[in-house]
Design an enzyme around this catalytic site. Sequence first.
Site, short mmCIF file in Angstrom:
data_model
loop_
_atom_site.label_atom_id
_atom_site.label_comp_id
_atom_site.label_asym_id
_atom_site.label_seq_id
_atom_site.Cartn_x
_atom_site.Cartn_y
_atom_site.Cartn_z
N ASP A 235 6.97 41.88 31.42
CA ASP A 235 6.11 42.70 32.27
C ASP A 235 4.65 42.66 31.82
O ASP A 235 3.74 42.71 32.65
CB ASP A 235 6.63 44.15 32.26
CG ASP A 235 5.89 45.05 33.22
OD1 ASP A 235 5.74 44.66 34.39
OD2 ASP A 235 5.45 46.15 32.81
N HIS A 240 -0.46 39.74 30.97
CA HIS A 240 -1.71 40.45 30.67
C HIS A 240 -2.18 40.23 29.21
O HIS A 240 -3.33 39.89 28.97
CB HIS A 240 -1.56 41.95 30.91
CG HIS A 240 -1.08 42.31 32.28
ND1 HIS A 240 -1.46 41.62 33.41
CD2 HIS A 240 -0.27 43.30 32.73
CE1 HIS A 240 -0.89 42.16 34.47
NE2 HIS A 240 -0.16 43.18 34.09
N LYS A 331 5.34 51.61 26.64
CA LYS A 331 5.31 52.76 27.55
C LYS A 331 5.58 54.03 26.74
O LYS A 331 6.18 53.96 25.66
CB LYS A 331 6.42 52.62 28.60
CG LYS A 331 6.39 51.31 29.37
CD LYS A 331 5.56 51.43 30.62
CE LYS A 331 5.65 50.18 31.46
NZ LYS A 331 4.53 50.05 32.38
C1 BG6 Z 1 1.54 46.02 35.60
C2 BG6 Z 1 2.87 46.31 34.96
O1 BG6 Z 1 1.36 44.63 35.75
O2 BG6 Z 1 0.50 46.53 34.77
C3 BG6 Z 1 3.05 47.78 34.75
O3 BG6 Z 1 3.90 45.81 35.80
C4 BG6 Z 1 1.89 48.37 33.97
O4 BG6 Z 1 4.26 48.06 34.06
C5 BG6 Z 1 0.56 47.95 34.60
O5 BG6 Z 1 2.00 49.78 33.98
C6 BG6 Z 1 -0.60 48.36 33.71
O6 BG6 Z 1 -1.80 48.13 34.39
P1 BG6 Z 1 -3.11 48.99 34.08
O7 BG6 Z 1 -4.17 48.36 34.91
O8 BG6 Z 1 -2.78 50.40 34.47
O9 BG6 Z 1 -3.35 48.86 32.61
#
Ligand code: BG6
Length: 487
Positions: A235, A240, A331
């Site tokens: 995820d 990211h 999380k």
């Molecule tokens: C998403 C994930 O890609 O990014 C989520 O699937 C996560 O699980 C989210 O919460 C986090 O994004 P941001 O921009 O809130 O840091």
Amino acid sequence: MVARVIPVEPFDLVIFGATGDLARRKILPGLFHRFRAGQMPAEAKIIGSARSDMDSAEFRDLIKAALIEFIDEAMRPDDLVTDFLDHLSYVHIDAMGETGWSELKKALRPETTRTFYLSVSPSLFGAIAERLSLNGIATDDSRIVVEKPFGHDLESAKALNKDLLKHFDEQQIYRIDHYLGKETVQNLMALRFANSLFEPLWNSTHIDHVQITVAESIGVAGRGGYYDQSGAMRDMVQNHLMQLLCLIAMEPPSKFTPNSVRDEKVKVIEALEPVATGDIVRGQYRAGRDNQSYFDDVGNTDSRTESYIAMKLSVGNWRWAGTPFYLRTGKQLRDRASEIAVVFKDPPHNIFPNKMEGRKGNALIIRLQPDEGITLRTTIKEPGPGGMRLTEVAMDMSFADALGENLMSQDAYERLIMDVIRGDQTLFMRGDEVEAAWAWADPLIAAWEEANQRPVPYDPGSSGPEEALMLMHQGGRRWRPIGDQAF
Ligand code: BG6
């Protein structure tokens, strides 16, 4: 400072899955903000499409409700909302069937650039791409935008790439990783390549280690079904965090063009050394006072999926040999805080008689969210006549203070959608980049799945499992406190 707004060319944008959560929460509010800023031309046409059988008036009502829900009242004067909604229409399309495609074709203008935004399950990417092509709707300069997750592993990512590439060229495909649309993430490139200050030090001779943290205070409730099949690795890390690592570790591209930048990022992923099992810590949150456990959130008491992961990585190349990169994300942690800390080595020789207790050393801390900014941890003399004692202070810059709150409030989606319309792929993942990231992640996932390893429990509201602290301590290092803005 005032944002410079350069209007984009007229466009036809078709959003598949236009009644879904992402479209209502991010894509259409993002377009509204760009409209409000004067970036959307009068001729822009936004066509929503989904399985629901509704007409354009009903679709506009739905989007109006979304704008009211997700945008502050002060930012959406009624007349502006009405003008924006005038750009919207709706075509009911069955992605897997024949309904709606000829209506869509009629709704598009022959001379206008077409963008197809697939805010739908990846299982529909291939079917939609095929129908766009077979029905003569996709033109040579059309663009197709796809959302994460882009595959579940290397094999599925390759299959998705293959399906898209049957009907679109790579230059037409925009794979979104919304982290690349974040202002501070792009600033990593400006910081590194538009300043002469940092680059000479940007290597293992001077940098002791790098910490990349993406901490979230929310759990997975509401998305348990998806999340339990993915976990933090699929995820967050494969996409990211990997993107953040690439931007920090990559060589300077010769130009700021999409392929020069992406070539350098791929090289970083390919240079990653195999990761020892002992260099990965996987965790799962327990129940707390205000939240249920991970098991209860996903409805699976035997789940082995991680809601937290920390790992130590090595980039095996000339620049980075000997400098570990520590990544962690999870999380139900104590705060929502994302940052990159580049921690420098100590000076080669200490000339001062008093050893500074608790010295942490120089570090450049790039805060991604919240309160985007940069802090440089510096050692100075402690004031006063009591001899030569040293202390550490933060040279701190908040982007909102320096540039203005309004400039920093743009959502990643606003920028990414405008980049698609402009035809700029720099902030989108190329097919080989996504495949390289899966090729790296797959064996790690396979190893813990084969060992049938249970993630270690951690308390909600904490900084993650103790074992992750140990991972750092083994190297004589420490994680920075999560959410600690001090330095
Ligand atoms: C998403 C994930 O890609 O990014 C989520 O699937 C996560 O699980 C989210 O919460 C986090 O994004 P941001 O921009 O809130 O840091």
